[in-house]
Design an enzyme around this catalytic site. Sequence first.
Site, PDB file in Angstrom:
ATOM      1  N   GLY A  13      -1.299 -11.419  11.541  1.00 16.69           N
ATOM      2  CA  GLY A  13      -0.951 -11.479  10.125  1.00 16.69           C
ATOM      3  C   GLY A  13      -0.300 -12.790   9.712  1.00 16.69           C
ATOM      4  N   GLY A  84       7.924  -7.492  10.937  1.00 16.14           N
ATOM      5  CA  GLY A  84       8.249  -6.475   9.934  1.00 16.14           C
ATOM      6  C   GLY A  84       7.233  -5.346   9.960  1.00 16.14           C
ATOM      7  N   TYR A 147      11.719  -0.077   3.002  1.00 12.31           N
ATOM      8  CA  TYR A 147      11.277  -1.469   3.153  1.00 12.31           C
ATOM      9  C   TYR A 147      11.994  -2.390   2.157  1.00 12.31           C
ATOM     10  CZ  TYR A 147       7.738  -5.247   3.539  1.00 12.31           C
ATOM     11  OH  TYR A 147       7.083  -6.444   3.734  1.00 12.31           O
ATOM     12  N   LYS A 151      14.379  -5.624   2.965  1.00 10.16           N
ATOM     13  CA  LYS A 151      13.985  -6.978   2.546  1.00 10.16           C
ATOM     14  C   LYS A 151      15.010  -7.583   1.584  1.00 10.16           C
ATOM     15  CE  LYS A 151      10.259  -7.344   5.025  1.00 10.16           C
ATOM     16  NZ  LYS A 151      10.140  -8.376   6.062  1.00 10.16           N
ATOM     17  N   ILE A 180      -0.188 -10.250   0.382  1.00  7.80           N
ATOM     18  CA  ILE A 180      -0.999 -11.195   1.151  1.00  7.80           C
ATOM     19  C   ILE A 180      -2.094 -10.408   1.871  1.00  7.80           C
ATOM     20  CG2 ILE A 180      -0.904 -13.018   2.914  1.00  7.80           C
ATOM     21  CD1 ILE A 180       0.896 -13.558   0.418  1.00  7.80           C
TER      22      ILE A 180
HETATM   23  N1  CAA Z   1       4.243   3.995  -9.757  1.00  7.62           N
HETATM   24  C1  CAA Z   1       4.357   5.209 -10.304  1.00  7.62           C
HETATM   25  N2  CAA Z   1       3.809   6.296  -9.769  1.00  7.62           N
HETATM   26  C2  CAA Z   1       3.116   6.160  -8.641  1.00  7.62           C
HETATM   27  C3  CAA Z   1       2.966   4.920  -7.994  1.00  7.62           C
HETATM   28  C4  CAA Z   1       3.549   3.807  -8.621  1.00  7.62           C
HETATM   29  N3  CAA Z   1       3.451   2.573  -8.072  1.00  7.62           N
HETATM   30  N4  CAA Z   1       2.248   5.108  -6.879  1.00  7.62           N
HETATM   31  C5  CAA Z   1       1.956   6.416  -6.817  1.00  7.62           C
HETATM   32  N5  CAA Z   1       2.476   7.044  -7.873  1.00  7.62           N
HETATM   33  C6  CAA Z   1       2.385   8.456  -8.213  1.00  7.62           C
HETATM   34  C7  CAA Z   1       0.960   8.950  -8.275  1.00  7.62           C
HETATM   35  O1  CAA Z   1       0.411   8.711  -9.526  1.00  7.62           O
HETATM   36  C8  CAA Z   1       1.127  10.417  -7.994  1.00  7.62           C
HETATM   37  O2  CAA Z   1       1.568  11.063  -9.158  1.00  7.62           O
HETATM   38  P1  CAA Z   1       1.175  12.588  -9.485  1.00  7.62           P
HETATM   39  O3  CAA Z   1       1.720  13.395  -8.345  1.00  7.62           O
HETATM   40  O4  CAA Z   1       1.843  12.869 -10.798  1.00  7.62           O
HETATM   41  O5  CAA Z   1      -0.312  12.581  -9.562  1.00  7.62           O
HETATM   42  C9  CAA Z   1       2.240  10.404  -7.017  1.00  7.62           C
HETATM   43  O6  CAA Z   1       2.963   9.197  -7.168  1.00  7.62           O
HETATM   44  C10 CAA Z   1       1.703  10.395  -5.614  1.00  7.62           C
HETATM   45  O7  CAA Z   1       2.573  11.087  -4.996  1.00  7.62           O
HETATM   46  P2  CAA Z   1       2.258  11.648  -3.585  1.00  7.62           P
HETATM   47  O8  CAA Z   1       3.340  12.600  -3.260  1.00  7.62           O
HETATM   48  O9  CAA Z   1       0.837  12.102  -3.490  1.00  7.62           O
HETATM   49  O10 CAA Z   1       2.429  10.346  -2.748  1.00  7.62           O
HETATM   50  P3  CAA Z   1       1.884  10.030  -1.342  1.00  7.62           P
HETATM   51  O11 CAA Z   1       2.608  10.843  -0.335  1.00  7.62           O
HETATM   52  O12 CAA Z   1       0.411  10.043  -1.340  1.00  7.62           O
HETATM   53  O13 CAA Z   1       2.400   8.518  -1.144  1.00  7.62           O
HETATM   54  C11 CAA Z   1       2.500   6.178  -1.543  1.00  7.62           C
HETATM   55  C12 CAA Z   1       2.119   7.566  -2.076  1.00  7.62           C
HETATM   56  C13 CAA Z   1       2.818   6.164  -0.061  1.00  7.62           C
HETATM   57  C14 CAA Z   1       3.702   5.633  -2.272  1.00  7.62           C
HETATM   58  C15 CAA Z   1       1.249   5.351  -1.784  1.00  7.62           C
HETATM   59  O14 CAA Z   1       1.024   5.335  -3.179  1.00  7.62           O
HETATM   60  C16 CAA Z   1       1.375   3.930  -1.325  1.00  7.62           C
HETATM   61  O15 CAA Z   1       1.140   3.623  -0.163  1.00  7.62           O
HETATM   62  N6  CAA Z   1       1.702   3.011  -2.232  1.00  7.62           N
HETATM   63  C17 CAA Z   1       1.777   1.608  -1.910  1.00  7.62           C
HETATM   64  C18 CAA Z   1       3.163   1.200  -1.679  1.00  7.62           C
HETATM   65  C19 CAA Z   1       3.148  -0.285  -1.472  1.00  7.62           C
HETATM   66  O16 CAA Z   1       2.933  -1.063  -2.387  1.00  7.62           O
HETATM   67  N7  CAA Z   1       3.357  -0.724  -0.224  1.00  7.62           N
HETATM   68  C20 CAA Z   1       3.311  -2.100   0.069  1.00  7.62           C
HETATM   69  C21 CAA Z   1       2.712  -2.281   1.423  1.00  7.62           C
HETATM   70  S1  CAA Z   1       2.366  -3.981   1.749  1.00  7.62           S
HETATM   71  C22 CAA Z   1       3.866  -4.642   2.028  1.00  7.62           C
HETATM   72  O17 CAA Z   1       4.859  -4.013   2.114  1.00  7.62           O
HETATM   73  C23 CAA Z   1       3.876  -6.139   2.184  1.00  7.62           C
HETATM   74  C24 CAA Z   1       4.743  -6.762   1.156  1.00  7.62           C
HETATM   75  O18 CAA Z   1       5.847  -7.209   1.523  1.00  7.62           O
HETATM   76  C25 CAA Z   1       4.280  -6.886  -0.208  1.00  7.62           C
END
Ligand code: CAA
Length: 240
Positions: A13, A84, A147, A151, A180
């Site tokens: 990465g 990380g 996370y 950070k 990224i």
């Molecule tokens: N804002 C508002 N609502 C959100 C949302 C957001 N960003 N993301 C999901 N939701 C909502 C959905 O719409 C859904 O709502 P409903 O239940 O009303 O339909 C609900 O949250 C989903 O809830 P779940 O209980 O089903 O959630 P889940 O167990 O499936 O988990 C999650 C969801 C793990 C948060 C998943 O959305 C996810 O992985 N999101 C990405 C998080 C992210 O950006 N991670 C960054 C990784 S990369 C990194 O970390 C590198 C870096 O430094 C940038």
Amino acid sequence: MGRVALVTGGTRGIGAAISKALQAAGYSVAASYAGNDEAAAKFTEETGIKTYKWNVGDYEDSKAGIARVEADLGPVEVVVANAGITRDAPFHKMTPQQWQEVVDTNLTGVFNTVHPVWPGMRDRGFGRVIVISSINGQKGQFGQTNYAATKAGDLGIVRSLAQEGAAKGITANAICPGYIATEMVMAVPEKVREAIIGMIPAGRLGEADEIARCVTFLAADDASFINGSTISANGAQFFA
Ligand code: CAA
């Protein structure tokens, strides 16, 4: 040989791009990794960069690993705390284990990486500490209370180390990458990832090399007055 640089999580990465960029800039590079022996072996085969296995979340393991690096290459003068992990879950579903694993690696891991090399940097009157934080430490992120907390904490470490190291010729700075194109971001559900890309004014994910270039800039001897800073590299997604 140039200065000795250690990059934790340096075989994959963003870390792999950092290791390669430092090597190209003339540093003598060591890359640590936690568990993926296959990726590490492939990385060494491709780059000639030596790799070392230890868990950044464990102080004694880190200390012993860094001692091996220093025995092979000499004192670490540039340390890049990059290792990380994510354990994403909405807060109501997050387990204590998901919380702790991320804290151990992303926050305590920075202490464990920098603390063993800090006395030597002080004695020699030179050091570069570069911590890879994240846009999500600046703005928070749905699904990342663990996370984002680590950070943000990394920025607190850097700003404190900057003040402690400044009189000893040591700088400490952070880089906050945005999203990224790495395995970590590719692990985010596709629909969510597409939505995130839609929020990046640049209209794309960043490249690991775009972060690596920030590191070589901060590591250079002539970056000596940049201390306690945060470079945001996120395609205009967020301004801190
Ligand atoms: N804002 C508002 N609502 C959100 C949302 C957001 N960003 N993301 C999901 N939701 C909502 C959905 O719409 C859904 O709502 P409903 O239940 O009303 O339909 C609900 O949250 C989903 O809830 P779940 O209980 O089903 O959630 P889940 O167990 O499936 O988990 C999650 C969801 C793990 C948060 C998943 O959305 C996810 O992985 N999101 C990405 C998080 C992210 O950006 N991670 C960054 C990784 S990369 C990194 O970390 C590198 C870096 O430094 C940038």
